[in-house]
Structures are given as C-alpha cells and as structure tokens.
Design an enzyme around this catalytic site. Structure first.
Site, short mmCIF file in Angstrom:
data_model
loop_
_atom_site.label_atom_id
_atom_site.label_comp_id
_atom_site.label_asym_id
_atom_site.label_seq_id
_atom_site.Cartn_x
_atom_site.Cartn_y
_atom_site.Cartn_z
CB SER A 12 -0.95 -0.02 1.19
OG SER A 12 -0.25 -0.23 2.38
CB CYS A 13 0.30 4.57 -1.44
SG CYS A 13 0.47 4.20 -3.17
N PRO A 14 2.69 4.63 0.87
CG PRO A 14 4.42 5.89 1.85
CD PRO A 14 3.20 5.07 2.19
CG ASN A 43 0.31 7.49 -5.51
OD1 ASN A 43 -0.34 8.40 -6.02
ND2 ASN A 43 -0.02 6.91 -4.38
#
Lengths: 70, 366
Positions: A12-14, A43
């Site tokens: 999952s981001c980041p 992203n």
C-alpha cells in the site's frame, strides 16, 4: 536493455513509490515496477515523470506493469 | 498543475460542503470530522455513554457509500486485506486517542484553522512532526507487509454495515442514543448530511485526497499533489467562514477546542505518526474501506474502538482541556506506536527486486 523488476504488488502507498525511488537510485537507467492497484500505478507514474522518466504501462490481468526509462 | 486541477477542485467543494453543513446545524468548525463523527456514531450505538456525543452521523455512511459507488463505477473496487490487521487496529485506536486529545481528525484541524482557531496551529505543527518521525521509519524499511486478494463479498460487508447504520438512524429504535445537548445534538438534516458525505466520498475516492499523504509526499518525494487538496480545503473554508461571518481569530473561546498548546501538539503528533504508518489519515481509511480494503475496515474499527475507549476511560479532552487519563494514554500511545514502527522494519535486501525482466509472470500470480 534488461531492467530489474520491482515487485510492489500488494504494497500500500507510499511503499511502491519508496521501492521505486530506491531502485532508481541503484539503477538510474530504468526499472520495471509491478503494482496491483490504480492508486499505486498513479503514484509511481507521477513520481517517475517528476524524476524525468518516461512511463510505459502494460496491463497484465489485474496487475499493472510499469516500465520506467529515460 | 494540470493533474492537480482535479484535487484542487475536490478540495474546494469539500471545504464549501463543510461550511454549508455548519450553517445547517453541524457543530462549529466541525462540518466534517472523521474522528468526531466516528466517535458520535459509536456513542449512538451505546458503545460509550458520553451523553453529549451520541448521534449516528450520516456523513460517515455517505463517505463510505460514495467511495464504494465510485470505486465500483471505475472498476477499482477489489476485496483485499491481510496486511497486519491487528497492528492496524491498534494503530487506529491510538490515532483516535491522539485525535480526541486535540479534538479533531486532520480534516477538522484544517477546518478549525479555516475558522480562525489558532489552537489548531499547535495541532498542525504536531501533526507535521508526527509525520516526519513516521517518515524516518518508512525510509528505514517500515512496512506492514503486503495485502492479498480477498473474496469480493468480504469487501461488501462494510458498505452493507453502513447501510444498516443509516437504517438505524432513520428508524431510531429505542436502543440507539441521541444526544439532547450539543455537540452531539447539533447536526444538519439527515438528507443533507448524507448527500454531502456521498459527494465527499465520490471526490475523495477519485482524487485519493489524504491529509497525511499530503505532507508525507511533499517531504519524501517533493510531490505536492495531495497537499494541494489539503490547501484547497483550507482556502474554501476560510473564504466561506469570512463570507458568513463565522471567522473568529484567536485562541480562547473556540468551539469544541481547548487552549493547551502542548497537548494539542502531542495529540496530533500521535495521530500523524500513527496515520503515516497506516498509509493514510482517517478520511483516507474510510475511503479505502469503501473500496473493499479490509485492512482499512479493521483500521476504522480500531478508530471506533479508540473512540469508545477514550470516552469510557475519560481520555478525551473537552473545552476545559485535556484530562490526566488522556495525557497518560497519549504517552502510552507514543510508546506503542514506536514499538510498532521499530519492529516492522524490513531490510531492503528482503523485498522488491526480483532479478531481470525476463521472469515468467504467468506462473507468478497463483
């Protein structure tokens, strides 16, 4: 040109962006990044474009394969 | 700039909606607050008995259902989960305890700033410091490991739960609690709140709006995309409050706020640190929960549990200031979040690089 492949699927981001950033520091000519969701795809692409890379996208089933090259 | 237009427009709309919701009855500087509204909802269900903060807030249900519908429409909906669920639950709990020390989630912090509440400046600085601390761990390999695909049904349960909450709100059976005094009794009409929530959910899903992500991405990647949404909300709220004469600059007498700068700072530092480890602020967690992300569902349940604990154990601040119990809980929170951050680091050799480009991906996906 053989690019190293970064598997950021499920991250999952980041995290995908961090993995991309670190991998590009070690492989400035380019890398391939695998991600499995739209947010990570956006992203990583945004980061790569800001860093001066061209982004080529291939959809592979549910996953995205991003080739980042100068 | 081109790609920022969408998120700036979304931020402006969300800011305007926040001002409108206050105009139509929501508590001042609390048009939308994820922490406060989860807390009120938990109270409405009787999971805590703080009588002034009990009301099932339809904004929450709207946000979740809006995100669900948008994700479905854009084919981004996907049942997933399995990334350190209980760790996320615990982080969620302490993010809430930090937020209720300050009296607001990161979104309400922006709304408070836009209303002239200077106490929120201490919150903002604390929030940024918490994020900076979290970034140090991210840069050293912090991860809660990967998520996995889950059955689509797993992801439907949380939006369904939100529909049930809406039904409980409208039917109002006797076991649901409704505050008779503010701030719990202050609320906009149900339909307006629900529609506003839906719009916020749709827009935030589309733009990935996130308060924590804004500061994090600007610091880590010089990426100003998410931060521009955050600033757009502030600008819209500021202008809206000035037009309606609701702008009141100062420290004392601010609505649903206290003036203890140190604990405003520390509360939001805890919320910021916890949120950056979770990958997003409470608003973002709600959106992801609507998109089928079970890890975010667990996080939201952690936030809800944190709210219940905060009011059952007297941890939440009030206009009178922080409580002793609350201070102790925030300190415990820092210790727990530190331990989570410290023990979940991966060495860079453990992840990522899989060798050359010629690997066979087809066998990889099973």
């Amino acid at each position: 040109m053989i690019y190293p492949v970064i598997d950021a699927r499920g991250r999952s981001c980041p995290e995908p962006v961090i993995l991309t950033k670190k991998a590009l520091e070690n492989n400035p000519e380019g890398i391939v990044v695998l991600v499995d969701n739209k947010t990570a795809h956006e992203n990583v692409s945004r980061f790569a474009r800001n860093a001066g890379y061209q982004v080529r996208l291939e959809q592979e089933g549910p996953d995205f394969r991003l080739t980042l090259a100068k | 700039m081109q790609e920022k237009k969408g998120i700036i427009a979304a931020g402006l709309v969300i800011g305007i909606l926040a001002v409108v919701l206050v105009q139509f009855g929501n508590p001042a500087n609390m048009g939308i607050c994820i922490a406060c509204f989860l807390r009120d909802t938990v109270g409405g269900l009787g999971l805590h008995r703080a009588e002034v903060v009990q009301y099932i807030r339809p904004e929450i249900m709207g946000i979740v259902l809006g995100a669900f519908l948008m994700a479905k429409g854009k084919r981004e909906y996907q049942g997933r989960g399995g990334s350190a669920p209980f760790t996320r639950f615990v982080l969620g709990m302490f993010v809430m305890i930090g937020a209720l020390m300050f009296l607001g989630c990161p979104l309400r912090m922006v709304l408070r700033l836009g209303g002239g509440d200077l106490n929120a400046l201490f919150g903002l600085v604390g929030f940024a410091v918490g994020i900076l601390v979290g970034i140090q761990f991210l840069n050293r390999g912090f991860t809660l490991k990967r998520t996995y695909r889950m059955p689509a049904f797993e992801g439907y349960l949380f939006p369904a739960l939100n529909l049930v909450l809406l039904i409980l709100l409208v039917v109002a059976p006797s076991f649901i609690f409704f505050s008779s005094k503010p701030p719990g009794a202050s609320h906009a009409p149900v339909l307006l709140s629900l529609v506003a929530g839906l719009i916020v959910g749709l827009l935030a899903q589309r733009t990935r709006l996130c308060m924590v992500g804004g500061i994090r991405d600007a610091v880590m990647f010089k990426d100003w995309y998410l931060l521009s949404g955050f600033i757009a909300i502030l600008v819209a709220v500021l202008i809206g409050n000035l037009i309606l004469g609701k702008f009141n600059l100062g420290f004392s007498g601010q609505p649903v706020a206290h003036t203890d700068g140190l604990w405003n700072f520390l509360g939001m530092a805890l919320a910021g640190w916890g949120s950056v480890l979770l990958g997003g602020c409470p608003l973002r967690q709600l959106i992801l929960a609507g998109e089928g992300n079970g890890d975010s569902v667990i996080t939201v349940l952690g936030l809800a549990a944190g709210a219940a604990i905060a009011h059952n154990f007297g941890l939440a601040s009030s206009a009178a200031g922080p409580t002793l119990n609350g201070r102790i809980a925030v300190v415990i929170g820092f210790v727990v979040v530190f331990l989570i951050a410290f023990f979940n680091r991966e060495r860079s050799s453990d992840f990522g690089i899989k060798g050359g480009v010629n690997i066979d991906l087809s066998g990889d996906r099973r």
